[in-house]
Design a protein around this motif. Structure first.
Motif, PDB file in Angstrom:
ATOM      1  N   ARG A   3       0.856  -1.194   0.000  1.00 21.81           N
ATOM      2  CA  ARG A   3       0.000   0.000   0.000  1.00 21.81           C
ATOM      3  C   ARG A   3       0.882   1.230   0.000  1.00 21.81           C
ATOM      4  O   ARG A   3       1.959   1.234   0.596  1.00 21.81           O
ATOM      5  CB  ARG A   3      -0.891  -0.006   1.237  1.00 21.81           C
ATOM      6  CG  ARG A   3      -1.869  -1.179   1.253  1.00 21.81           C
ATOM      7  CD  ARG A   3      -2.658  -1.245   2.520  1.00 21.81           C
ATOM      8  NE  ARG A   3      -3.473  -0.043   2.669  1.00 21.81           N
ATOM      9  CZ  ARG A   3      -4.160   0.237   3.773  1.00 21.81           C
ATOM     10  NH1 ARG A   3      -4.115  -0.577   4.819  1.00 21.81           N
ATOM     11  NH2 ARG A   3      -4.885   1.332   3.848  1.00 21.81           N
ATOM     12  N   PRO A   4       0.439   2.308  -0.618  1.00 23.41           N
ATOM     13  CA  PRO A   4       1.234   3.534  -0.604  1.00 23.41           C
ATOM     14  C   PRO A   4       1.308   4.120   0.803  1.00 23.41           C
ATOM     15  O   PRO A   4       0.369   4.009   1.590  1.00 23.41           O
ATOM     16  CB  PRO A   4       0.490   4.472  -1.549  1.00 23.41           C
ATOM     17  CG  PRO A   4      -0.811   3.843  -1.845  1.00 23.41           C
ATOM     18  CD  PRO A   4      -0.783   2.425  -1.393  1.00 23.41           C
ATOM     19  N   LYS A   5       2.414   4.746   1.106  1.00 17.66           N
ATOM     20  CA  LYS A   5       2.580   5.369   2.420  1.00 17.66           C
ATOM     21  C   LYS A   5       1.499   6.407   2.680  1.00 17.66           C
ATOM     22  O   LYS A   5       1.062   6.598   3.822  1.00 17.66           O
ATOM     23  CB  LYS A   5       3.958   6.016   2.548  1.00 17.66           C
ATOM     24  CG  LYS A   5       5.075   5.014   2.669  1.00 17.66           C
ATOM     25  CD  LYS A   5       6.406   5.724   2.837  1.00 17.66           C
ATOM     26  CE  LYS A   5       7.534   4.727   2.957  1.00 17.66           C
ATOM     27  NZ  LYS A   5       8.823   5.399   3.057  1.00 17.66           N
ATOM     28  N   GLU A  10      -0.578   8.025   9.924  1.00 18.48           N
ATOM     29  CA  GLU A  10       0.699   8.300  10.589  1.00 18.48           C
ATOM     30  C   GLU A  10       1.667   7.157  10.354  1.00 18.48           C
ATOM     31  O   GLU A  10       1.259   6.001  10.236  1.00 18.48           O
ATOM     32  CB  GLU A  10       0.498   8.473  12.098  1.00 18.48           C
ATOM     33  CG  GLU A  10      -0.246   9.750  12.458  1.00 18.48           C
ATOM     34  CD  GLU A  10      -0.220  10.003  13.952  1.00 18.48           C
ATOM     35  OE1 GLU A  10       0.897  10.019  14.512  1.00 18.48           O
ATOM     36  OE2 GLU A  10      -1.284  10.175  14.522  1.00 18.48           O
ATOM     37  N   LEU A  11       2.949   7.476  10.316  1.00 11.21           N
ATOM     38  CA  LEU A  11       4.017   6.490  10.250  1.00 11.21           C
ATOM     39  C   LEU A  11       4.910   6.689  11.472  1.00 11.21           C
ATOM     40  O   LEU A  11       5.131   7.813  11.911  1.00 11.21           O
ATOM     41  CB  LEU A  11       4.833   6.663   8.963  1.00 11.21           C
ATOM     42  CG  LEU A  11       4.051   6.536   7.657  1.00 11.21           C
ATOM     43  CD1 LEU A  11       4.947   6.877   6.473  1.00 11.21           C
ATOM     44  CD2 LEU A  11       3.475   5.141   7.506  1.00 11.21           C
ATOM     45  N   TYR A  12       5.407   5.597  12.026  1.00 14.11           N
ATOM     46  CA  TYR A  12       6.210   5.649  13.246  1.00 14.11           C
ATOM     47  C   TYR A  12       7.565   5.002  13.012  1.00 14.11           C
ATOM     48  O   TYR A  12       7.692   4.094  12.184  1.00 14.11           O
ATOM     49  CB  TYR A  12       5.494   4.892  14.378  1.00 14.11           C
ATOM     50  CG  TYR A  12       4.082   5.371  14.601  1.00 14.11           C
ATOM     51  CD1 TYR A  12       3.829   6.476  15.400  1.00 14.11           C
ATOM     52  CD2 TYR A  12       3.001   4.728  13.991  1.00 14.11           C
ATOM     53  CE1 TYR A  12       2.526   6.927  15.605  1.00 14.11           C
ATOM     54  CE2 TYR A  12       1.706   5.172  14.193  1.00 14.11           C
ATOM     55  CZ  TYR A  12       1.470   6.268  14.997  1.00 14.11           C
ATOM     56  OH  TYR A  12       0.201   6.713  15.193  1.00 14.11           O
ATOM     57  N   PRO A  13       8.582   5.421  13.750  1.00  8.57           N
ATOM     58  CA  PRO A  13       9.880   4.743  13.631  1.00  8.57           C
ATOM     59  C   PRO A  13       9.752   3.290  14.093  1.00  8.57           C
ATOM     60  O   PRO A  13       8.953   2.987  14.989  1.00  8.57           O
ATOM     61  CB  PRO A  13      10.799   5.516  14.574  1.00  8.57           C
ATOM     62  CG  PRO A  13      10.021   6.642  15.112  1.00  8.57           C
ATOM     63  CD  PRO A  13       8.594   6.497  14.707  1.00  8.57           C
ATOM     64  N   CYS A  14      10.485   2.423  13.491  1.00  8.62           N
ATOM     65  CA  CYS A  14      10.481   1.001  13.858  1.00  8.62           C
ATOM     66  C   CYS A  14      11.607   0.771  14.862  1.00  8.62           C
ATOM     67  O   CYS A  14      12.649   0.206  14.555  1.00  8.62           O
ATOM     68  CB  CYS A  14      10.644   0.134  12.606  1.00  8.62           C
ATOM     69  SG  CYS A  14      10.406  -1.612  12.923  1.00  8.62           S
ATOM     70  N   ASP A  15      11.404   1.261  16.067  1.00 13.84           N
ATOM     71  CA  ASP A  15      12.403   1.163  17.125  1.00 13.84           C
ATOM     72  C   ASP A  15      12.077  -0.003  18.045  1.00 13.84           C
ATOM     73  O   ASP A  15      10.912  -0.224  18.395  1.00 13.84           O
ATOM     74  CB  ASP A  15      12.438   2.445  17.962  1.00 13.84           C
ATOM     75  CG  ASP A  15      12.971   3.631  17.183  1.00 13.84           C
ATOM     76  OD1 ASP A  15      13.756   3.423  16.247  1.00 13.84           O
ATOM     77  OD2 ASP A  15      12.585   4.762  17.512  1.00 13.84           O
ATOM     78  N   PHE A  16      13.101  -0.726  18.431  1.00 19.42           N
ATOM     79  CA  PHE A  16      12.953  -1.806  19.393  1.00 19.42           C
ATOM     80  C   PHE A  16      13.837  -1.509  20.590  1.00 19.42           C
ATOM     81  O   PHE A  16      14.832  -0.799  20.479  1.00 19.42           O
ATOM     82  CB  PHE A  16      13.366  -3.147  18.785  1.00 19.42           C
ATOM     83  CG  PHE A  16      12.420  -3.630  17.735  1.00 19.42           C
ATOM     84  CD1 PHE A  16      11.267  -4.314  18.086  1.00 19.42           C
ATOM     85  CD2 PHE A  16      12.664  -3.387  16.394  1.00 19.42           C
ATOM     86  CE1 PHE A  16      10.394  -4.763  17.119  1.00 19.42           C
ATOM     87  CE2 PHE A  16      11.788  -3.832  15.423  1.00 19.42           C
ATOM     88  CZ  PHE A  16      10.637  -4.522  15.787  1.00 19.42           C
TER      89      PHE A  16
END
Length: 102
Positions: A3-5, A10-16
């Motif tokens: 899917r297009p962004k 909202e988009l979030y950082p992929c932090d672990f």
């Protein structure tokens, strides 16, 4: 299907978490407990089996990714999983001895 962004509000950082942020230095955790902690739950939180399976999909690669900073202990019984914890100075010293003895 991708899917297009722009389709997402909202988009979030992929932090672990790092192992040091997630695990108590003096404790050992099963993969199930680590899976809960990665989701911000208590290590002993009650969750459905299906949810637990999904959480394990996150926890196992996380453990593999951070293996250099972790130690593993044998399971207490054959029916239980192994336990993981932060590598400490004692284990680091054992690693140094093993590499210099070869």
């Amino acid at each position: 299907m991708p899917r297009p962004k722009d389709a997402f509000d909202e988009l979030y950082p992929c932090d672990f978490y790092t192992p040091e942020e997630l695990l108590d230095d003096g404790m050992m955790y099963s993969v199930y407990e680590i899976a809960r902690l990665l989701q911000g739950l208590d290590a002993d939180a009650e969750i459905d089996e299906g949810v637990e399976d999904v959480l394990l999909d996150w926890a196992i690669p996380w453990i593999m990714r951070h293996s250099e900073t972790l130690v593993i202990a044998e399971p207490p019984t054959e029916e239980e999983p192994g336990y993981y914890g932060l590598k400490d100075e004692r284990v680091a010293a054992d690693d140094d001895t093993a590499t210099t003895d070869d």
